[in-house]
Scaffold this motif. Structure first.
Motif, PDB file in Angstrom:
ATOM      1  N   SER A  45      25.567 -16.982  21.874  1.00 35.56           N
ATOM      2  CA  SER A  45      24.850 -16.030  21.025  1.00 35.56           C
ATOM      3  C   SER A  45      23.398 -16.447  20.979  1.00 35.56           C
ATOM      4  O   SER A  45      23.028 -17.518  21.476  1.00 35.56           O
ATOM      5  CB  SER A  45      25.430 -16.021  19.602  1.00 35.56           C
ATOM      6  OG  SER A  45      25.098 -17.214  18.915  1.00 35.56           O
ATOM      7  N   VAL A  46      22.555 -15.612  20.372  1.00 36.55           N
ATOM      8  CA  VAL A  46      21.134 -15.927  20.286  1.00 36.55           C
ATOM      9  C   VAL A  46      20.900 -17.191  19.464  1.00 36.55           C
ATOM     10  O   VAL A  46      19.865 -17.855  19.599  1.00 36.55           O
ATOM     11  CB  VAL A  46      20.360 -14.733  19.688  1.00 36.55           C
ATOM     12  CG1 VAL A  46      20.696 -14.531  18.210  1.00 36.55           C
ATOM     13  CG2 VAL A  46      18.847 -14.917  19.869  1.00 36.55           C
ATOM     14  N   SER A  47      21.853 -17.578  18.644  1.00 35.82           N
ATOM     15  CA  SER A  47      21.699 -18.773  17.822  1.00 35.82           C
ATOM     16  C   SER A  47      22.412 -19.982  18.398  1.00 35.82           C
ATOM     17  O   SER A  47      22.369 -21.063  17.797  1.00 35.82           O
ATOM     18  CB  SER A  47      22.232 -18.512  16.401  1.00 35.82           C
ATOM     19  OG  SER A  47      23.599 -18.176  16.446  1.00 35.82           O
ATOM     20  N   ALA A  48      23.036 -19.847  19.562  1.00 41.01           N
ATOM     21  CA  ALA A  48      23.801 -20.961  20.127  1.00 41.01           C
ATOM     22  C   ALA A  48      23.797 -20.893  21.646  1.00 41.01           C
ATOM     23  O   ALA A  48      24.613 -20.199  22.253  1.00 41.01           O
ATOM     24  CB  ALA A  48      25.231 -20.952  19.595  1.00 41.01           C
TER      25      ALA A  48
ATOM     26  N   ASP B 174      18.596 -22.681  18.813  1.00 45.95           N
ATOM     27  CA  ASP B 174      18.862 -21.556  17.921  1.00 45.95           C
ATOM     28  C   ASP B 174      17.612 -20.681  17.936  1.00 45.95           C
ATOM     29  O   ASP B 174      16.564 -21.071  17.430  1.00 45.95           O
ATOM     30  CB  ASP B 174      19.152 -22.057  16.505  1.00 45.95           C
ATOM     31  CG  ASP B 174      19.371 -20.929  15.498  1.00 45.95           C
ATOM     32  OD1 ASP B 174      19.186 -19.753  15.862  1.00 45.95           O
ATOM     33  OD2 ASP B 174      19.712 -21.235  14.337  1.00 45.95           O
ATOM     34  N   ALA B 175      17.711 -19.500  18.564  1.00 48.15           N
ATOM     35  CA  ALA B 175      16.559 -18.597  18.685  1.00 48.15           C
ATOM     36  C   ALA B 175      16.707 -17.372  17.802  1.00 48.15           C
ATOM     37  O   ALA B 175      16.057 -16.355  18.043  1.00 48.15           O
ATOM     38  CB  ALA B 175      16.372 -18.191  20.137  1.00 48.15           C
ATOM     39  N   SER B 176      17.539 -17.456  16.777  1.00 46.15           N
ATOM     40  CA  SER B 176      17.804 -16.284  15.941  1.00 46.15           C
ATOM     41  C   SER B 176      16.565 -15.826  15.178  1.00 46.15           C
ATOM     42  O   SER B 176      16.447 -14.647  14.827  1.00 46.15           O
ATOM     43  CB  SER B 176      18.941 -16.574  14.965  1.00 46.15           C
ATOM     44  OG  SER B 176      18.652 -17.711  14.172  1.00 46.15           O
ATOM     45  N   GLY B 177      15.620 -16.735  14.924  1.00 46.68           N
ATOM     46  CA  GLY B 177      14.406 -16.356  14.203  1.00 46.68           C
ATOM     47  C   GLY B 177      13.164 -16.376  15.069  1.00 46.68           C
ATOM     48  O   GLY B 177      12.052 -16.336  14.549  1.00 46.68           O
TER      49      GLY B 177
ATOM     50  N   GLN C  11      15.609 -10.639  23.215  1.00 50.32           N
ATOM     51  CA  GLN C  11      16.821 -11.199  22.628  1.00 50.32           C
ATOM     52  C   GLN C  11      18.058 -10.687  23.347  1.00 50.32           C
ATOM     53  O   GLN C  11      18.984 -11.442  23.658  1.00 50.32           O
ATOM     54  CB  GLN C  11      16.891 -10.852  21.142  1.00 50.32           C
ATOM     55  CG  GLN C  11      18.009 -11.554  20.398  1.00 50.32           C
ATOM     56  CD  GLN C  11      17.994 -11.273  18.916  1.00 50.32           C
ATOM     57  OE1 GLN C  11      18.872 -10.587  18.389  1.00 50.32           O
ATOM     58  NE2 GLN C  11      16.991 -11.790  18.225  1.00 50.32           N
TER      59      GLN C  11
ATOM     60  N   VAL D 180      15.110 -25.358  16.755  1.00 51.99           N
ATOM     61  CA  VAL D 180      15.026 -24.062  16.092  1.00 51.99           C
ATOM     62  C   VAL D 180      13.779 -23.379  16.644  1.00 51.99           C
ATOM     63  O   VAL D 180      12.653 -23.777  16.348  1.00 51.99           O
ATOM     64  CB  VAL D 180      14.953 -24.199  14.564  1.00 51.99           C
ATOM     65  CG1 VAL D 180      14.787 -22.832  13.912  1.00 51.99           C
ATOM     66  CG2 VAL D 180      16.220 -24.876  14.039  1.00 51.99           C
TER      67      VAL D 180
END
Length: 422
Positions: A287-290, A299-302, A311, A332
């Motif tokens: 996922s975008v966070s993992a 972690d690219a969620s932000g 994304q 992060v």
């Protein structure tokens, strides 16, 4: 997977157990990398104030004067340089296009830093098995190595000067699924260099614990002949674990029984607040966070997505550069950029920058520059648009002139901007 509790020579019985040697340090942990602990780097962000923070970068060297990696100019005058097995290497052996990890201090506001350690990170070392000159690729240890206009060959002649049987060390970015390495630098190695050891780096797949085998790229690896397994996580070998193997025994018919060492690589700046700039191919994407870049959990969620990265477009094998801060063993991300080679996309991700003295000048299309570490770079300023800066003229280019050059990397540095120091 069976664990070994005591090192043994290759002649010992396969059933004997070996020790697992725990290694520490920042970045990609590797055997024999001495030096201080991760606590040496302060977890203080500059916030644009000029304060110096812990800095970690992994990516290609794009220039010298100070060593330049991922846009940060690191003073390398006091840096300890090693290969990724911890063997000391001279500073002058660093080359544009090599993939390295840099640990030290840096100021994000100015893009300047000081390197404490520089580790050269190659993907493969071994004899060339076949060459396809038309497609600009060759094979090493069963692995396809793709070269291009942006691939640097520190020795003259480029790909045309290589032959089957030549020993080379390959730096670049690997697609773990296909086993193809996109080469950024090809270094010719002498026959007895590194004691004749071959090396391959990759991600474990198709692990068979009952047979002590797994797949590494296109090779089926049997670990029972290994002398040591180093730095394994608590669960031992597992699918998705990034490792490198050194051996004197070569693969045969797609199977490899290495007789040296396997080292598991755990890549992450370990001090919270360390500024990180990490370049490589995505793998382990869930996922975008993992996901991982060059083995570093991200972690690219932000994050903000730039230079063609999106994304939705994140996937295994995509080459990106991630900017962010180390938090609890991961980066992060604040920014994610797409990275592509010039000869494929027309992008400018193959930048080169150097400072040194002209030691040979034949014409604008053929001259040589030597930097402070003694490296000599061939330069061609006749391709594309050339800009002279700060009053520099063609007449200023002569032997003995100190120049700053920016351009594109490749078999020669293609200069696009030149300034002579006065």
């Amino acid at each position: 997977m069976t664990r070994r509790t005591a090192p043994r020579p290759p002649s010992a019985a396969p059933s004997r157990r070996r020790a697992l040697v725990a290694l520490g340090g920042l970045g990609l942990a590797a055997a024999g990398c001495g030096g201080g602990s991760g606590g040496e780097l302060a977890g203080v962000g500059s916030g644009g104030t000029g304060q110096v923070a812990g800095s970690y970068a992994t990516g290609t060297i794009s220039g010298f004067g100070s060593v330049i990696v991922n846009g940060v100019k690191y003073d390398d005058s006091a840096a300890r340089v090693t290969d990724d097995a911890g063997r000391a290497r001279p500073l002058g052996q660093l080359a544009i296009g090599m993939v390295v990890e840099v640990e030290g201090r840096g100021d994000e506001a100015t893009g300047l830093g000081t390197a404490e350690r520089i580790r050269m990170v190659s993907e493969a070392r071994g004899a060339i098995e076949s060459i396809d000159a038309a497609a600009r690729r060759f094979t090493v240890l069963g692995t396809t190595v793709q070269t291009g206009a942006a691939t640097v060959f520190p020795e003259p002649g480029g790909l045309a000067a290589l032959a089957t049987g030549d020993r080379v060390e390959v730096y670049g970015f690997a697609d773990r699924d296909t086993g193809t390495i996109r080469a950024t630098c090809i270094e010719r190695r002498a026959a007895g260099d590194a004691d004749g050891r071959i090396k391959l780096r990759g991600t474990i797949a198709e692990l068979d614990a009952t047979r002590d085998t797994f797949r590494l790229g296109v090779l089926r690896v049997d670990v029972r002949s290994l002398r040591e397994l180093r730095n394994l996580p608590s669960g031992g070998l597992r699918n998705g674990l990034l490792v490198w193997i050194e051996s004197t025994a070569a693969p045969a018919a797609g199977a490899w029984r290495p007789d040296g060492e396997l080292t598991a690589l755990h890549a992450a700046p370990v001090v919270d607040g360390t500024h990180a700039r990490v370049e490589g191919a995505i793998d382990g994407f869930s996922s975008v966070s993992a996901f991982r870049v060059a083995g570093v959990p991200v972690d690219a969620s932000g994050a903000s997505f730039m230079k063609g990265a999106t994304q939705a477009g994140l996937r295994d094998g995509l080459r990106v550069r991630v900017h962010g801060l180390a938090v609890a063993g991961r980066v992060v991300a604040t920014r994610v950029e797409l990275r592509e080679d010039h000869d494929v996309s027309g992008a400018s991700d193959d930048d080169a920058e150097l400072k040194g003295t002209i030691v040979r000048f034949t014409r604008i299309a053929d001259f040589a520059v030597r930097d402070a570490a003694g490296r000599v770079f061939l330069v061609d300023a006749s391709l594309g648009t050339l800009a002279f800066e700060d009053g520099t003229t063609l007449a200023d280019l002569r032997v003995g002139a100190v120049v700053e050059i920016r351009g594109r990397r490749g078999a020669v540095v293609v200069a696009t901007r030149i300034k002579v120091e006065r």
